[in-house]
Design a protein around this motif. Structure first.
Motif, PDB file in Angstrom:
ATOM      1  N   ILE A  91      -7.061  -9.931  -3.165  1.00 18.56           N
ATOM      2  CA  ILE A  91      -7.388  -9.696  -1.764  1.00 18.56           C
ATOM      3  C   ILE A  91      -6.662  -8.808  -1.445  1.00 18.56           C
ATOM      4  N   ILE A  92      -7.390  -8.050  -0.825  1.00 18.10           N
ATOM      5  CA  ILE A  92      -6.683  -6.702  -0.687  1.00 18.10           C
ATOM      6  C   ILE A  92      -5.953  -6.418   0.884  1.00 18.10           C
ATOM      7  N   THR A  93      -5.827  -6.107   1.609  1.00 22.76           N
ATOM      8  CA  THR A  93      -4.259  -5.876   2.393  1.00 22.76           C
ATOM      9  C   THR A  93      -3.307  -5.201   2.628  1.00 22.76           C
ATOM     10  N   THR A  94      -2.585  -4.545   3.563  1.00 19.71           N
ATOM     11  CA  THR A  94      -1.758  -3.705   3.736  1.00 19.71           C
ATOM     12  C   THR A  94      -0.399  -4.034   3.515  1.00 19.71           C
ATOM     13  N   LYS A  95       0.972  -3.479   3.644  1.00 19.61           N
ATOM     14  CA  LYS A  95       2.016  -3.919   3.424  1.00 19.61           C
ATOM     15  C   LYS A  95       2.828  -3.775   4.903  1.00 19.61           C
ATOM     16  N   ILE A  96       1.763  -3.286   6.132  1.00 19.70           N
ATOM     17  CA  ILE A  96       1.944  -2.957   7.768  1.00 19.70           C
ATOM     18  C   ILE A  96       1.411  -4.413   8.732  1.00 19.70           C
ATOM     19  N   GLU A  97       0.666  -5.012   7.611  1.00 19.91           N
ATOM     20  CA  GLU A  97       0.323  -6.738   8.557  1.00 19.91           C
ATOM     21  C   GLU A  97       0.860  -7.451   9.034  1.00 19.91           C
ATOM     22  N   HIS A  98       0.885  -7.952  10.161  1.00 18.58           N
ATOM     23  CA  HIS A  98       1.335  -9.537  11.305  1.00 18.58           C
ATOM     24  C   HIS A  98       1.329  -9.722  10.037  1.00 18.58           C
ATOM     25  N   HIS A  99       3.115 -10.876  10.539  1.00 22.07           N
ATOM     26  CA  HIS A  99       3.475 -11.512   9.066  1.00 22.07           C
ATOM     27  C   HIS A  99       2.107 -13.182   9.382  1.00 22.07           C
ATOM     28  N   ALA A 100       1.354 -13.328  10.665  1.00 20.67           N
ATOM     29  CA  ALA A 100       0.505 -13.693  10.003  1.00 20.67           C
ATOM     30  C   ALA A 100      -0.333 -13.755   8.762  1.00 20.67           C
ATOM     31  N   ILE A 101      -0.528 -12.606   8.676  1.00 20.89           N
ATOM     32  CA  ILE A 101      -1.570 -12.495   7.269  1.00 20.89           C
ATOM     33  C   ILE A 101      -0.889 -12.093   6.358  1.00 20.89           C
ATOM     34  N   LEU A 102       0.395 -11.558   6.209  1.00 25.51           N
ATOM     35  CA  LEU A 102       1.516 -11.714   5.343  1.00 25.51           C
ATOM     36  C   LEU A 102       1.783 -12.514   4.323  1.00 25.51           C
ATOM     37  N   HIS A 103       2.257 -13.874   4.933  1.00 23.87           N
ATOM     38  CA  HIS A 103       2.935 -14.769   5.140  1.00 23.87           C
ATOM     39  C   HIS A 103       1.546 -15.972   4.468  1.00 23.87           C
ATOM     40  N   THR A 104       0.201 -15.873   4.843  1.00 24.12           N
ATOM     41  CA  THR A 104      -0.879 -16.514   4.123  1.00 24.12           C
ATOM     42  C   THR A 104      -1.252 -16.035   2.685  1.00 24.12           C
ATOM     43  N   CYS A 105      -0.719 -14.448   3.001  1.00 26.46           N
ATOM     44  CA  CYS A 105      -1.511 -13.738   1.529  1.00 26.46           C
ATOM     45  C   CYS A 105      -0.820 -14.382   0.883  1.00 26.46           C
ATOM     46  N   GLN A 106       0.865 -14.509   0.871  1.00 23.78           N
ATOM     47  CA  GLN A 106       1.963 -15.295   0.349  1.00 23.78           C
ATOM     48  C   GLN A 106       1.214 -16.292  -0.133  1.00 23.78           C
ATOM     49  N   TYR A 107       1.640 -17.034   0.148  1.00 28.17           N
ATOM     50  CA  TYR A 107       0.348 -18.948   0.496  1.00 28.17           C
ATOM     51  C   TYR A 107      -0.797 -18.428  -0.910  1.00 28.17           C
ATOM     52  N   LEU A 108      -1.211 -17.761  -0.456  1.00 29.67           N
ATOM     53  CA  LEU A 108      -2.104 -17.705  -1.087  1.00 29.67           C
ATOM     54  C   LEU A 108      -2.530 -17.580  -2.435  1.00 29.67           C
TER      55      LEU A 108
END
Length: 394
Positions: A91-108
């Motif tokens: 998965i690719i995302t960015t370092k400035i996303e909302h925590h709803a994205i960042l924490h979900t990515c950490q879960y994944l």
């Protein structure tokens, strides 16, 4: 009180409240019921679905209602990852996303997926060439927000969408801050999923939506009844959905006029701050930013103290995302754009609305100037800085 925290939430518009009220008191039936008291609710939900779909260039069958933007973000990422797990786990995302994205990515990541967190430049912009270089044969999902909730930078979503579509990779954008603020067209953006929330555009809290492109395979979020075409079970929040639809209709009717008014006030506030308050830095892109977003870092000032003191003077602002209120660490967004802890810790976000007046902005600028100076006078590092510069603190 001067309210300058519209990125956190907005005042529910009177006409939105008016549209919602009958579904609390008169047409309160379950929308799944076959009798008229229920069918009135179902008809209203479908009307709101059509309104929201039209606002982003989608069909009504592609709009799914949720309990907010955070739920929509979670659903998009978790369901996409699960649906595509046989194709890959990157998965690719960015370092400035909302925590709803960042924490979900950490879960994944805990579930065995690999996530690339892209850097951004000093203005918070994702570099398209860097994103393209990060794509691997096993990349299954890209998630990049349309507009940053803290610094207001507008991301190159259309370019990213074209790359994702060409590569056959699912593309999601968090448009919570963008819907109703800037034009959005899912076909032009080439997004497969788009999240939004009602309370950011003068709608009620507790309701959002996820756009899912017609042929996108995505697992259900909640299992149970047949609501939302069997993808999100549970009795629909009819008043909230009706309010969401009314808020979107209202926003689309006045978007251009509203944005222009906010831009004029925004630019005037930025001008006053830069001309009258030394040792400050505008965060985010100067031109490619949300119409009402103003984010500054002030040296020799603690952001929380600044917010609290301004609050006592009747100015409602924030030091970052409302969802991170109470955290002591500097903003992950400001760190990502290269600010050190002192710069990030001295940040202030002011987000305007069409209801703000020139007089309010004048008052806010005056009180901000006074507050920054008073807080600096109590800061020994500021006194040392002045001494080094050969100036007094008068």
């Amino acid at each position: 009180m001067i309210y300058l925290d519209n990125a956190a939430t907005t005042r529910t518009a009177p006409e939105v409240v008016e549209a919602m009220l009958p579904f609390y008191t008169e047409n309160y039936g379950n929308p799944s019921a076959v009798y008229s008291l229920g069918s009135a609710g179902k008809k209203a939900v479908n009307e709101a679905r059509r309104t929201i779909a039209a606002a982003i260039g989608a069909s009504q069958e592609e709009i799914y209602f949720t309990a907010g933007g955070t739920e929509a973000d979670n659903w998009a990422l978790k369901a996409a990852a699960e649906s595509c797990r046989t194709k890959g786990r990157h998965i690719i995302t960015t370092k400035i996303e909302h925590h709803a994205i960042l924490h979900t990515c950490q879960y994944l990541e805990e579930k065995g997926y690999e996530v690339t967190y892209l850097d951004v430049d000093r203005e918070g912009m994702v570099k398209v060439d860097k994103l393209k270089a990060a794509i691997r044969p096993d990349t299954i999902l890209i998630s990049v927000m349309a507009a940053n909730n803290e610094i207001g930078t507008l991301e190159p979503v259309e370019e990213i969408g074209a790359i994702a579509r060409e590569k056959g990779i699912l593309f999601h954008t968090d448009a919570v801050q963008a819907l109703g603020q800037i034009p959005l067209d899912v076909e032009a953006l080439k997004v497969d999923m788009l999240s939004a929330s009602a309370h950011k555009l003068n709608g009620p809290k507790g309701v959002g939506m996820l756009y899912i492109r017609g042929r996108t395979e995505l697992l259900p979020l909640i299992h149970g009844g047949a609501q939302e075409r069997r993808r999100r079970a549970g009795t629909e929040n009819v008043p909230g959905i009706v309010g969401f639809g009314a808020a979107v209709r209202r926003a689309m009717e006045r978007m251009e006029e509203k944005a222009e008014k906010e831009r004029v006030l925004r630019d005037y506030l930025i001008k006053r701050i830069e001309e009258e308050i030394p040792c400050c830095r505008l965060n985010g892109h100067r031109e490619r930013r949300l119409p009402g977003n103003v984010n500054f870092s002030f040296r020799f000032v603690e952001g929380e103290a600044l917010v609290l003191t301004l609050g006592l003077k009747g100015i409602c602002a924030s030091s970052g995302s409302a969802c991170t209120s109470g955290e002591t660490d500097p903003s992950h967004v400001l760190r990502a754009i290269g600010l050190d802890d002192e710069e990030a810790g001295g940040s202030l976000r002011m987000t305007l609305s069409e209801e703000n007046t020139r007089e309010e902005i004048e008052t806010a600028a005056d009180r901000l100037k006074e507050t920054v100076q008073k807080l600096r006078e109590m800061n020994y590092r500021y006194k040392a800085f002045l001494k080094e510069m050969g100036k007094s603190d008068q």
